[in-house]
Design an enzyme around this catalytic site. Structure first.
Site, PDB file in Angstrom:
ATOM      1  N   ALA A 215       0.818  -1.213   0.000  1.00  0.00           N
ATOM      2  CA  ALA A 215       0.000   0.000   0.000  1.00  0.00           C
ATOM      3  C   ALA A 215       0.850   1.260   0.000  1.00  0.00           C
ATOM      4  O   ALA A 215       0.462   2.292  -0.537  1.00  0.00           O
ATOM      5  CB  ALA A 215      -0.929   0.003   1.217  1.00  0.00           C
ATOM      6  N   CYS A 342      16.572   1.069   1.475  1.00  0.00           N
ATOM      7  CA  CYS A 342      17.180   0.063   2.355  1.00  0.00           C
ATOM      8  C   CYS A 342      18.697   0.036   2.178  1.00  0.00           C
ATOM      9  O   CYS A 342      19.450   0.021   3.145  1.00  0.00           O
ATOM     10  CB  CYS A 342      16.603  -1.312   2.052  1.00  0.00           C
ATOM     11  SG  CYS A 342      14.813  -1.403   2.220  1.00  0.00           S
TER      12      CYS A 342
END
Length: 423
Positions: A215, A342
């Protein structure tokens, strides 16, 4: 407080946000859909009384809406706390197969590569444009392989994988196994998190057996995602407890998040064609403006628009340090990324750029600019001017001329056999 783009606060100076691949602001329509479930409709869906059943109905209605967008049955969706959990759940499916091997390509997201590293696996190389050649998959498949995982689109250089052709290779290997009596299942997992909102995520069209969505990449809330699995795939739970999600994902349901996810995915699907065209045009304008001023810069990813995400531009500036450029841009009010959030947080050279043959001296100066729904033409123009100014400021600090940059770029291209990562 004013905003220069939806959800991004201004601080008096101009603010332009160009890191939508890392995080998108929540769409006001999505917030409106979820608000009741953060307040008066707070009930636990597993409780036995009427109002709790209303919360349960909201979850199941959201599941049906999510399934409708991806062309699936609601019962085949497992709602998770984001794409990373969904990817882990997909890989766990293969653990029931004795000595099963998994195949991944070299530019997958960290969560997929980490899941592969925990199991017998093989990493497939990609071309200089970041795309996996179906012939490479065909050559890598063997009787031991139980799972192939390839993302639909890469979030760092924007490369769109030929998933339909790859799924045909997987299907051909399945037929071969049936013909010779080999019993090992073979599944194709597709992480479509970065692609949703730009490409079709219809599971039948893709030919996938498992698919991940998030989402947070489509103007919905963070920590909400799903894994779709076909009837042929048997999943094993990672989280044990109360037996929610058909026993595959225990824990009290995130009612507000799931309702918001359904609203976000429906909006993204409805806006997809129009918004993709707009972002493609803005991205190409941004690219032209920067390369006109810095012709020695490298663009990573596929050259053809149809093969890369419409709102993503990945640039490398040889001899420069991306971290310094990020700081200089931030001083001008422009927020950009250096690749996967990341990997960037660990301050290391991107595995994606290494996989497509970008030299370290070039990769160290790489920036990822990603556009989103709030991005305007005026912001693109301002961001391009700010980036060019930051690059020239840094060149001045290092006493580098335009001739120096052109010569360095040529030498580095020769060092990689004359190949350009922008192919």
């Amino acid at each position: 407080m004013t905003t220069s783009c939806q959800g991004v606060p201004a601080t008096g100076a101009r603010e332009v946000y160009l890191d939508y691949a890392a995080a998108t602001p929540m769409d006001p329509r999505v917030i409106e859909a979820m608000l009741p479930y953060l307040g008066e409709r707070f009930w636990n869906p597993s409780a036995p009384y009427r109002r709790a059943r209303q919360a349960k109905d909201a979850v199941e209605d959201a599941r049906r809406r999510l399934a409708r967008v991806i062309g699936a049955r609601p019962d085949n969706l497992v709602l998770t706390a984001g794409a990373t959990e969904a990817n882990n759940l997909a890989f766990a499916a293969v653990d029931a197969q004795a000595d099963a091997m998994v195949l991944v390509d070299a530019i997958e997201h960290e969560s997929v590569l980490s899941c592969a590293a925990a199991r017998p696996h093989r990493v497939m190389g990609v071309g200089s444009d970041g795309r996996l050649d179906p012939r490479a998959l065909e050559a890598a498949l063997s009787a031991e392989v139980g799972l192939v995982s390839v993302e639909l689109a890469n979030g760092e250089i924007g490369a769109i994988q030929p998933i339909r052709r790859l799924s045909q290779v997987v299907a051909a290997e399945r037929r071969r196994r049936l013909e010779v009596g080999e019993r090992r299942p073979l599944w194709l997992h597709v992480d479509a998190s970065q692609a949703a909102g730009h490409l079709s995520v219809n599971v039948s069209t893709l030919g996938a057996d498992l698919m991940t969505l998030s989402a947070s990449k489509i103007y919905g809330p963070k920590q909400v995602g799903l894994l779709w699995a076909s009837d042929d795939v048997t999943l094993s739970p990672l989280i044990l407890g109360g037996g929610q999600e058909g026993g595959l994902r225990s824990g009290t349901e995130n009612v507000a998040g799931v309702v918001a996810f359904a609203a976000a995915l429906e909006l993204a699907d409805g806006l997809r064609a129009q918004e993709s065209r707009r972002l493609r045009d803005l991205r190409n304008r941004l690219q032209r403006q920067i390369l006109t001023a810095c012709p020695w810069a490298w663009v990573s990813g596929p050259r053809k628009d149809a093969r890369r995400l419409p709102g993503l531009l990945h640039l490398c500036f040889p001899l420069l340090d991306a971290r310094r450029l990020v700081i200089l841009l931030e001083r001008r009010g422009v927020s950009v990324g250096t690749g996967s959030a990341c990997a960037a947080s660990k301050m290391r050279v991107s595995h994606v750029l290494s996989a497509i043959g970008v030299p370290d001296e070039v990769a160290a100066g790489s920036l990822r600019l990603t556009l989103g729904r709030p991005t305007t033409e005026d912001e693109v123009t301002y961001a391009a001017e700010a980036l060019v100014a930051a690059v020239h400021d840094e060149m001045g600090r290092l006493r580098l001329s335009e001739d120096d940059m052109c010569a360095a770029s040529r030498e580095l291209r020769v060092a990689v056999g004359g190949r350009s990562p922008y192919a």
